[in-house]
Design a protein around this motif. Structure first.
Motif, PDB file in Angstrom:
ATOM      1  N   ASP A 165     -23.655   4.361   5.334  1.00 40.92           N
ATOM      2  CA  ASP A 165     -23.849   4.228   6.694  1.00 40.92           C
ATOM      3  C   ASP A 165     -22.689   4.921   7.342  1.00 40.92           C
ATOM      4  O   ASP A 165     -21.704   4.432   7.763  1.00 40.92           O
ATOM      5  CB  ASP A 165     -23.883   2.760   7.211  1.00 40.92           C
ATOM      6  N   ASN A 183     -22.512   6.681  10.405  1.00 46.11           N
ATOM      7  CA  ASN A 183     -22.380   6.372  11.694  1.00 46.11           C
ATOM      8  C   ASN A 183     -21.488   5.296  11.755  1.00 46.11           C
ATOM      9  O   ASN A 183     -20.614   5.402  12.918  1.00 46.11           O
ATOM     10  CB  ASN A 183     -23.736   6.056  12.302  1.00 46.11           C
ATOM     11  N   ASN A 184     -21.645   3.918  11.076  1.00 47.61           N
ATOM     12  CA  ASN A 184     -20.653   2.758  11.277  1.00 47.61           C
ATOM     13  C   ASN A 184     -19.530   2.816  10.156  1.00 47.61           C
ATOM     14  O   ASN A 184     -18.988   1.894  10.027  1.00 47.61           O
ATOM     15  CB  ASN A 184     -21.478   1.810  11.078  1.00 47.61           C
ATOM     16  N   GLU A 235     -19.654   2.441   6.854  1.00 48.69           N
ATOM     17  CA  GLU A 235     -19.916   1.404   5.897  1.00 48.69           C
ATOM     18  C   GLU A 235     -20.584   1.660   4.852  1.00 48.69           C
ATOM     19  O   GLU A 235     -21.349   2.755   4.694  1.00 48.69           O
ATOM     20  CB  GLU A 235     -20.494   0.134   6.554  1.00 48.69           C
TER      21      GLU A 235
END
Length: 652
Positions: free
Chosen positions: A106, A108-109, A111
């Motif tokens: 992820d 964008n985050n 993670e």
């Protein structure tokens, strides 16, 4: 449950805990600051019913707090969770897992999330046995592990109960299904342990207790209808070949227990009625409450462990931890349950052969699940479990050793007893028997001594009576003295001497004078002339003084008699006490005869009785001494009176 120190056990049960986690992927460690969460899922005895032979695939889902590049399926993952103790952090591994193709980045985050499974995913290849049959069950287990390319917990496998050899090979099954079929014969389940080794676990004793202080809010849900196995059914398919080479399959269903109620349903072409009956004997009394428990968790607990739960009312019940999940996110929470759920598995490539085998143990499995090693085991057994027993040969002696849990969670062989200690025990028993006999003899001697004391008290009473008789004689002598003195008073020439001498005696006996009897006798022995008496007293005065003196002597003798009477009364009381003690000793002796095993009580009683007798002896001695003194006093008084009488006669 895997090994854990006492400090760690206490820390995990405490209300405040400081935790840590480490995840190792391909030898790279990721610390707590890298980890957002770890979710762990494991099972044992899974299925719609109590799933013997189950082969649940344990898994972890790990979320990292940042992006981790380069992760690939097939990489190994070793997660572990630790807790802070006074000796630092103590960690427990969750096992060896293999990264699946479920890798989520992820970006964008920032993670990364991966899902990894234990090595059950390596057992999906087809099992084709190369052994010669009939074959030992443990040899088949080792072959499955070797062909599948996984490590085997040979210590656990060697501890399994001995089974009849398999008559033929398992065919048409994957490694996973084949090892599951073998686990059925042991009434167990298949799993990979925390060291990443294949093993078969069986029903074990509860080893961990949970009370409401460890529950999360609204933690325990329990089905009040207990789960009990009604019976076991097993489908067996046999293949026969006729003379033309045509094969025919026949399927039969074997049944043990009742046909109603909860049924365990198996499929195993090598099952026989004898084997199924043996399985049923192990499970027929199994009863537990289906439950689900949200609690604070402990990574040392494993799926398949049995737990002791305590509800808010203090009731305790044992349950299997058939489903176990844990979530670490800085803190730790867990869910334990027994609702017979299962999960699917993923398939991964076979990894090649290993050279593993299972060594036969030189002993047998005990009734409580421990293992008993015989004298043919010459070295400390490797891989022992707590409470295992080892009969170790030591020269011409045999010692019994027990594998005991230590405070740090490890085990240690501890000498429990040997032939030598057996001789010591025998010697102690012999000593106790001697002490018992000695105590009984002492009690009998005490009873005999009571009889002797009672006889002595009888003799003492006789002596007291004799002393009383002598005192009475002394009193009679005194009465005679009065008559003699009255006669002597007629001689006025001797009145002064008589009056003065008797006055000295009277002073000694009544006024507390310090003059002794010897001094009185010496004074009376002095020669007096008639001239010494002239003018000192009249006849009337002399008679009055003699009367006063005689009354004083009579009063003194009465006092003596009272004293003697008092002594007689005391001696009579002692005699009565002696009879009472004698009766008590008879009762004690009877009691001792009935309770010779209670040596401590007998010895304490004997000591108390001896002290009582010593006290009685002391009292008797004092009384005998007092009587002797009384006799001496009476004798001395009698002699004194006789001397006075003689002097009076001389003067007259």
């Amino acid at each position: 449950m895997i090994k854990q120190s006492d400090l760690a056990l206490a820390a995990w049960k405490a209300t405040e805990r400081t935790l840590d986690a480490v995840v190792t992927i391909n030898k790279i460690d990721y610390k707590t600051t890298d980890i957002a969460s770890i979710s762990y899922d494991a099972g044992g005895y899974t299925g719609d019913t109590f799933g013997i032979g189950s082969n649940y695939e344990n898994s972890v889902t790990i979320k990292f707090a940042h992006l981790i590049e380069g992760l690939k399926p097939g990489m190994t993952v070793w997660p572990k969770i630790g807790i802070k103790t006074s000796n630092g952090y103590e960690y427990n591994s969750l096992g060896l897992f293999i990264v699946s193709d479920d890798i989520q980045m992820d970006r964008n985050n920032d993670e990364t999330t991966i899902r990894a499974y234990d090595q059950m995913c390596l057992l999906e290849g087809t099992y084709t046995s190369k052994l010669t049959y009939p074959a030992k069950m443990t040899s088949v287990i080792a072959e499955i592990a070797n062909l599948a390319g996984v490590l085997l917990n040979t210590t656990d496998i060697s501890r399994l109960p001995v089974q009849v050899n398999l008559p033929s090979a398992i065919t048409g099954q994957t490694y996973r299904n084949a090892i599951g079929m073998i686990a059925q014969f042991y009434a167990g389940f298949v799993t990979f342990d925390r060291d990443g080794k294949l093993t078969i676990r069986t029903i074990a004793e509860p080893d961990y207790t949970l009370d409401p202080s460890q529950y999360e809010q609204g933690g325990l849900t329990k089905n009040e209808a207990p789960y009990k196995i009604g019976g076991i059914q097993c489908e067996v398919t046999t293949t026969t070949t006729d003379s033309t080479g045509q094969s025919t399959e026949t399927t039969n269903t074997l049944q043990v227990g009742a046909t109603s109620g909860s049924q365990i349903k198996l499929t195993n072409n090598l099952m026989t009625m004898d084997r199924l009956t043996s399985i049923w004997q192990q499970l027929q009394s199994l009863t537990f409450y289906p439950f689900s428990l949200n609690w604070f968790g402990n990574p040392a607990i494993e799926a398949g462990d049995w737990l002791t739960l305590q509800d808010t009312k203090g009731n305790k019940f044992n349950v299997p931890n058939n489903g176990y999940t844990m979530t670490f996110d800085g803190s730790l929470s867990a869910v334990s349950k027994a609702d017979q759920t299962s999960t699917s598995s993923s398939s991964y490539a076979w990894r090649g052969e290993l050279s593993q085998y299972v060594a036969d143990l030189g002993g047998r499995q005990g009734a409580s699940g421990n293992y008993i090693y015989g004298t043919d085991t010459t070295e400390p057994p490797y891989g022992a479990k707590f409470n295992d027993i080892w009969y170790k040969q030591n020269g011409n002696k045999v010692e019994l050793w027990t594998y005991e849990r230590q405070a740090d969670g490890t085990g240690k062989w501890v000498l429990t007893v040997s032939d030598a200690t057996g001789e010591e025990v025998k010697a102690k028993v012999d000593q106790v028997e001697l002490e018992a006999k000695a105590s009984t003899d002492a009690a009998k001697a005490a009873s005999d001594k009571a009889d002797q004391l009672a006889a002595k008290y009888d003799d003492t009473n006789a002596l007291a009576n004799q002393a009383l008789d002598r005192a009475i004689d002394a009193q009679n002598s005194a009465a005679g003295l009065i008559d003699d003195v009255n006669k002597a008073s007629q001689n006025a020439d001797d009145a002064k001497s008589i009056a003065n001498s008797v006055n000295f005696k009277y002073t000694t006996l009544t006024d507390g004078s310090t003059m002794t009897i010897a001094e009185l006798e010496n004074g009376l022995a002095a020669k007096l002339t008639k001239d010494d008496l002239s003018g000192y007293a009249t006849e009337t005065w002399t008679q009055n003084q003699i009367k006063v003196t005689a009354d004083g002597i009579n009063s003194t003798l009465s006092s003596v008699k009272t004293t003697v009477d008092g002594q007689t009364t005391s001696l009579n009381n002692l005699k009565a006490d002696s009879s009472g003690f004698k009766a008590q000793f008879v009762t004690v002796n009877d009691t001792l005869g009935k309770q010779t095993k209670d040596i401590g009580t007998l010895q304490a009683t004997n000591k108390s009785l001896t002290a009582g007798f010593d006290s009685l002896n002391a009292d008797n001695t004092v009384n005998q001494h007092n009587i002797s003194q009384l006799q001496l006093t009476a004798t001395s008084l009698s002699n004194t009176i006789e001397n006075v009488n003689q002097k009076v006669e001389e003067w007259t």
